[in-house]
Scaffold this active site. Structure first.
Site, PDB file in Angstrom:
ATOM      1  CG  ASP A   7      55.523  64.275  34.102  1.00 45.96           C
ATOM      2  OD1 ASP A   7      54.921  63.470  34.827  1.00 45.96           O
ATOM      3  OD2 ASP A   7      55.938  63.991  32.955  1.00 45.96           O
ATOM      4  CG  ASP A   9      57.417  57.970  33.889  1.00 46.61           C
ATOM      5  OD1 ASP A   9      58.519  57.417  33.855  1.00 46.61           O
ATOM      6  OD2 ASP A   9      56.556  57.720  34.760  1.00 46.61           O
ATOM      7  CG  ASP A 170      55.674  64.392  28.956  1.00 44.88           C
ATOM      8  OD1 ASP A 170      55.413  63.452  28.188  1.00 44.88           O
ATOM      9  OD2 ASP A 170      55.551  64.305  30.190  1.00 44.88           O
TER      10      ASP A 170
END
Length: 218
Positions: A7, A9, A170
Site C-alpha cells: 500500500d 498512503d 496499514d
C-alpha cells in the site's frame, strides 16, 4: 519468483497532512461540516467515492458525493502546488532500505493503492521509487479496496502465484483485500488503523518498524 505488494498512503509515505487538508477543504467548499481528523484517516485506502460515502452525512445525494470527490481532487491539486505535494511528505523510516533489500534478494515489488495513477507518479518522481516496482495498481482501474482486483491483477502481470505473494498495508482494507485474494497479509502499525483492527481483519503478522520486514521474509 515472489511478489511483495505495498500500500502507499500510511505504509510507504506519511501523507496524512495532505489528505486531511484536502478533505477538510472539500467539505468546506460545499458548506458541509468537515469530518474529524480521526474519521478522515479511518477511510484512507478506499477509493474516493467510497470514502466520501462513509464520511458524508447520511442524507446526502449521489450528486453531492460526486461533488465532494471533485472538490477533494481540486483541493489536493491546489495543496500540491502550494506545498510541493508528495515531495513534501516523508517516506516512513526504513521504507527505502526495505525496498532495496527485498529487490536485492530477488523479490518482485508492487503497489496497490487507493490513489490515482497521477498521484502515484508524483510519489515516484518525488522519492525516486519508480524503478523498484514491477506492477502498479491504482484506483483508476479497479474497484475500491477491499475488493481483491488490484492484487489479482498484480499476480497476473507478474506471473506469481498467490502462495508466493504478500500484501503489506496499514489499514483493514489492505488486509481484507489480501485475504480475499488468498495472499499472506502483513499489517503495519505506523499508519492509520490500530493494531487490534489489523489483527481482526486477518493480518498474519504485525510490524512496528520497517526494519522488521526483511528478516520476517528471509
Amino acid at each position: 519468483m515472489k511478489l511483495a505488494i505495498f500500500d502507499m498512503d500510511g505504509t510507504l509515505i506519511d501523507s496524512q497532512a495532505l489528505i486531511v487538508g484536502a478533505m477538510v477543504s472539500a467539505f468546506q467548499r460545499l458548506d458541509m461540516l468537515p469530518p474529524t481528523r480521526a474519521d478522515i484517516l479511518s477511510i484512507v485506502g478506499l477509493s474516493l467515492p467510497q470514502a466520501m460515502d462513509r464520511l458524508a452525512p447520511a442524507n446526502v445525494t449521489p450528486d453531492a458525493i460526486a461533488a465532494l470527490v471533485d472538490a477533494y481532487r481540486t483541493a489536493f491539486i491546489a495543496l500540491r502546488a502550494e506545498t510541493g505535494g508528495e515531495a513534501s511528505v516523508p517516506l516512513y523510516p526504513g521504507a527505502l532500505d526495505a525496498l532495496g533489500a527485498l529487490a536485492a534478494q530477488g523479490w518482485l515489488l508492487g503497489v496497490a493503492t487507493g490513489k490515482a495513477r497521477r498521484g502515484v507518479d508524483h510519489v515516484f518522481a518525488a522519492h525516486g521509487l519508480g524503478h523498484f516496482f514491477s506492477t502498479v495498481q491504482t484506483a483508476d482501474g479497479h474497484p475500491s479496496k477491499p475488493h481483491p482486483s488490484m492484487i489479482e491483477t498484480a499476480l497476473f502481470e507478474t506471473g506469481v502465484a498467490p502462495s508466493d505473494a504478500i500484501m503489506i498495508g496499514d489499514t483493514t482494507f489492505d488486509i481484507e483485500m489480501g485475504c480475499a485474494a488468498g495472499v499472506r497479509s502483513i499489517g503495519v502499525t505506523w499508519g492509520y488503523h490500530p493494531e487490534a483492527q489489523l489483527r481482526q481483519a486477518g493480518a498474519s503478522d504485525i510490524l512496528t518498524h520497517f526494519d522488521e520486514l526483511v528478516p520476517l521474509l528471509t
